[in-house]
Motif scaffolding. Structure first.
Motif, mmCIF file in Angstrom:
data_model
loop_
_atom_site.group_PDB
_atom_site.id
_atom_site.type_symbol
_atom_site.label_atom_id
_atom_site.label_comp_id
_atom_site.label_asym_id
_atom_site.label_seq_id
_atom_site.Cartn_x
_atom_site.Cartn_y
_atom_site.Cartn_z
ATOM 1 N N PRO A 343 0.835 -1.210 0.000
ATOM 2 C CA PRO A 343 0.000 0.000 0.000
ATOM 3 C C PRO A 343 0.866 1.255 0.000
ATOM 4 O O PRO A 343 2.028 1.235 0.431
ATOM 5 C CB PRO A 343 -0.805 -0.125 1.304
ATOM 6 N N GLU A 344 0.329 2.341 -0.486
ATOM 7 C CA GLU A 344 1.066 3.600 -0.530
ATOM 8 C C GLU A 344 1.188 4.190 0.878
ATOM 9 O O GLU A 344 0.427 3.864 1.782
ATOM 10 C CB GLU A 344 0.348 4.593 -1.453
ATOM 11 N N GLY A 345 2.173 5.077 1.028
ATOM 12 C CA GLY A 345 2.344 5.780 2.291
ATOM 13 C C GLY A 345 3.138 4.992 3.302
ATOM 14 O O GLY A 345 3.847 4.027 2.974
ATOM 15 N N ALA A 346 3.018 5.425 4.557
ATOM 16 C CA ALA A 346 3.759 4.784 5.646
ATOM 17 C C ALA A 346 3.292 3.340 5.834
ATOM 18 O O ALA A 346 2.120 3.014 5.631
ATOM 19 C CB ALA A 346 3.584 5.573 6.933
ATOM 20 N N LEU A 347 4.234 2.485 6.231
ATOM 21 C CA LEU A 347 3.950 1.057 6.373
ATOM 22 C C LEU A 347 4.275 0.613 7.792
ATOM 23 O O LEU A 347 5.241 1.085 8.399
ATOM 24 C CB LEU A 347 4.792 0.239 5.378
ATOM 25 N N ASP A 348 3.461 -0.298 8.307
ATOM 26 C CA ASP A 348 3.788 -0.879 9.595
ATOM 27 C C ASP A 348 4.535 -2.201 9.383
ATOM 28 O O ASP A 348 4.507 -2.778 8.300
ATOM 29 C CB ASP A 348 2.527 -1.106 10.434
ATOM 30 N N LEU A 349 5.215 -2.668 10.415
ATOM 31 C CA LEU A 349 5.996 -3.897 10.343
ATOM 32 C C LEU A 349 5.588 -4.819 11.478
ATOM 33 O O LEU A 349 5.232 -4.357 12.579
ATOM 34 C CB LEU A 349 7.498 -3.591 10.465
ATOM 35 N N TYR A 350 5.667 -6.126 11.212
ATOM 36 C CA TYR A 350 5.370 -7.110 12.253
ATOM 37 C C TYR A 350 6.252 -8.329 12.039
ATOM 38 O O TYR A 350 6.328 -8.874 10.937
ATOM 39 C CB TYR A 350 3.898 -7.521 12.223
ATOM 40 N N ASP A 351 6.941 -8.738 13.109
ATOM 41 C CA ASP A 351 7.774 -9.938 13.082
ATOM 42 C C ASP A 351 7.080 -11.017 13.896
ATOM 43 O O ASP A 351 6.985 -10.913 15.132
ATOM 44 C CB ASP A 351 9.159 -9.631 13.654
ATOM 45 N N GLY A 352 6.587 -12.049 13.199
ATOM 46 C CA GLY A 352 5.834 -13.096 13.874
ATOM 47 C C GLY A 352 6.668 -13.906 14.845
ATOM 48 O O GLY A 352 6.143 -14.443 15.823
ATOM 49 N N THR A 353 7.973 -14.029 14.602
ATOM 50 C CA THR A 353 8.828 -14.837 15.472
ATOM 51 C C THR A 353 8.969 -14.213 16.852
ATOM 52 O O THR A 353 8.859 -14.892 17.878
ATOM 53 C CB THR A 353 10.220 -15.011 14.839
ATOM 54 N N SER A 354 9.194 -12.906 16.891
ATOM 55 C CA SER A 354 9.387 -12.215 18.172
ATOM 56 C C SER A 354 8.132 -11.521 18.666
ATOM 57 O O SER A 354 8.037 -11.150 19.838
ATOM 58 C CB SER A 354 10.507 -11.181 18.033
ATOM 59 N N GLY A 355 7.167 -11.320 17.770
ATOM 60 C CA GLY A 355 5.961 -10.597 18.147
ATOM 61 C C GLY A 355 6.136 -9.089 18.169
ATOM 62 O O GLY A 355 5.249 -8.357 18.614
ATOM 63 N N ILE A 356 7.275 -8.606 17.659
ATOM 64 C CA ILE A 356 7.552 -7.172 17.670
ATOM 65 C C ILE A 356 6.795 -6.496 16.529
ATOM 66 O O ILE A 356 6.795 -6.978 15.394
ATOM 67 C CB ILE A 356 9.067 -6.914 17.531
#
Length: 541
Positions: A343-356
């Motif tokens: 998607p355009e614009g700012a992006l969120d991140l998620y790491d399933g291994t650590s839950g961060i």
């Protein structure tokens, strides 16, 4: 690189190319160039082979007192000399072009494939191997193409000489037709040990190149811990192995060189002795004897060229195997079959291994200690995570790598600098809204630029040796900020600077990156002070 100044064709190779198929494909890629080399090689060799015939006929004409024939054969000899000169000139240019083709295409394909592997390169091969391929292995491959024209010309000239001998004296013709091929075949048993020893030498060169690269990259650390002597002893030991391997190769080459003189020499002696017997018996004339002698001496050239070709081909096969091994390696990160756009614009991140999780458009400081690089590698997909990793709600393994690398940038504090102008080093391939001066200011690196004689136009050497570790780290940060990426992952970006400098950097980076997703892996309280979100967790094993 050679390809920067010479137009080189692109080859289509199978997924698992063999050394022979690689060399043949290279040959077929430039048929016109190889044809010119082969034809000019034949036109260069034929005058040498026919010159004894012209001289012998001229001598017979002198014996008969035929002045017109003497002039005729004299002019023929001069014409052969001129033809040889012209053909030799063309052959030289064509042969050099063949060398550039073989070496240049190999160099470009190896470097392009290494660049395509990207971060996976260090997992699939060694630095020494890549260095050896792009510097040493291109030479024997180029040599094998350079000698092709002369080898073809020598073959044509041999056939003409043998035909001439058969026409004049079937006995001498049979000796030449049988003796010369036997001389070439007799050299064959020497090639296998040579190839084996060349392979051994190639392996030792790879080891010493890799060791040299390790020493250069860690020279400052070695000096700090006093490890120079230990590495010097290791390098000397590896160098001696290369030397001993080279001696073994030299011995095989010496035997090969001796055989290429001795074996055809025996054929020359046999033809000359038989020709002398026929001249004494009156079967042939004196001029024909001289012709036989000259032609038999010339036969050394085809055998020498065939031996040279066999030797360089043996070395080329050794090098081609290494090239094919590199070209056969594949990226461990596969491109998705059906890429999903981000998607355009700012992006969120998620790491399933650590839950961060890093929220879109915010500065997130993550404290996970030694696991920071592993977490960042999963978020930016430099490794494929066991659990789902998301960027903008899309699994990272479903995003095209080119788009992912453009919009999600992972900057390590030990990223390597190449030699070049500072402006070019900092400027990204696709500039965003952040100017270089802004990036340098945010990284508190403007004082570094001001101290350089030519400012941002100063040439910085490989690995940035002209600056200190802290200065290089600030320049690394400026380079990362200049990308203006939608998501920027920074791994300990200020670990080598003092507290006052770090405080300025944290404030300026927070201001510059406002509205964009920034994840800083750090344990510094100065970063947590400016963070929108602070995550401190222990990554599960």
């Amino acid at each position: 690189m050679l390809s920067a100044t010479y137009p080189l064709p692109r080859l289509r190779l199978p997924a698992k190319p063999t050394a022979w198929r690689y060399l043949v494909t290279m040959m077929l890629a430039r048929p016109g160039l190889l044809a010119v080399s082969a034809i000019s090689g034949a036109l260069w060799s034929l005058p040498i082979a026919l010159l004894p015939v012209a001289i012998g006929r001229g001598i017979d004409a002198i014996g008969r007192g035929d002045g017109d024939s003497v002039w005729l054969w004299g002019l023929a000899a001069a014409g052969l000399g001129i033809a040889q000169t012209l053909a030799g000139t063309v052959q030289h240019f064509a042969a050099y072009g063949c060398w550039i083709h073989g070496a240049g295409v190999t160099q470009r394909m190896a470097t392009e494939h290494a660049a395509k592997l990207g971060a996976n390169l260090r997992d699939t091969t060694t630095t020494g191997d890549v260095v050896a391929i792009t510097t040493s292995d291109i030479n024997p491959i180029g040599d094998s193409f350079e000698v092709l024209g002369r080898a073809f010309g020598s073959l044509i000239a041999f056939i003409v000489c043998a035909t001439a001998l058969l026409t004049t004296s079937p006995l001498l013709g049979v000796v030449a037709l049988v003796g010369v091929p036997l001389a070439v075949v007799g050299i064959g048993p020497l090639l296998k040990p040579l190839e084996k020893r060349q392979t051994k030498q190639r392996e030792e060169k790879t080891e010493v190149n890799a060791l040299a690269a390790d020493i250069v990259s860690g020279l400052r650390i070695l000096r700090g811990v006093g490890g120079e002597k230990q590495f010097l002893d290791r390098f000397r030991g590896s160098s001696q192995k290369v030397r001993l391997a080279g001696v073994q190769v030299g011995r095989s080459e010496a035997w090969l060189a001796a055989a290429e003189i001795a074996l055809p020499g025996l054929v020359t002696v046999a033809i000359t002795w038989l020709g002398a017997q026929l001249a004494i018996e009156g079967t042939i004339q004196v001029g024909e004897l001289i012709t036989f002698y000259g032609v038999s001496v010339f036969l050394v050239i085809p055998v020498t060229t065939a031996t040279e070709f066999a030797g360089v081909l043996s070395a080329a096969l050794v090098s081609a195997r290494k090239v094919c091994k590199l070209l056969s390696t594949e990226r461990t990160l596969a491109e998705p079959e059906h890429p999903v756009p981000l998607p355009e614009g700012a992006l969120d991140l998620y790491d399933g291994t650590s839950g961060i999780k890093a929220e879109a458009g915010k500065l997130t400081v993550v404290d996970v200690g030694a696991d920071a690089e592993a977490v960042a590698s999963r978020m930016a997909r430099f490794t494929d995570p066991d659990e789902a990793a998301l960027v903008g709600g899309v699994p990272v393994n479903q995003v095209a790598l080119a788009e992912l690398r453009r919009r999600v940038v992972f900057a390590h504090n030990q990223d390597i600098w190449f030699s070049g102008v500072l402006r070019e080093q900092v400027t990204p391939a696709e500039p965003g809204d952040v100017e270089i001066t802004e990036a340098l200011y945010a990284a508190d690196a403007d004082d570094i630029v001001d101290a350089l004689p030519n400012g941002v136009d100063e040439v910085i050497g490989e690995r940035g040796r002209e600056v200190s570790g802290g200065q290089r780290q600030r320049l690394n940060l400026a380079r990362a900020l200049a990308t203006d990426a939608d998501v920027l992952l920074l791994d300990e970006p200020t670990s080598a600077v003092d507290a006052h400098t770090e405080a300025r950097i944290t404030e300026r980076v927070a201001k510059l990156r406002r509205g964009k997703t920034t994840v800083v892996f750090s344990q510094s309280p100065l970063w947590t002070h400016v963070a929108d979100v602070v995550v401190s967790t222990k990554v599960p094993a």
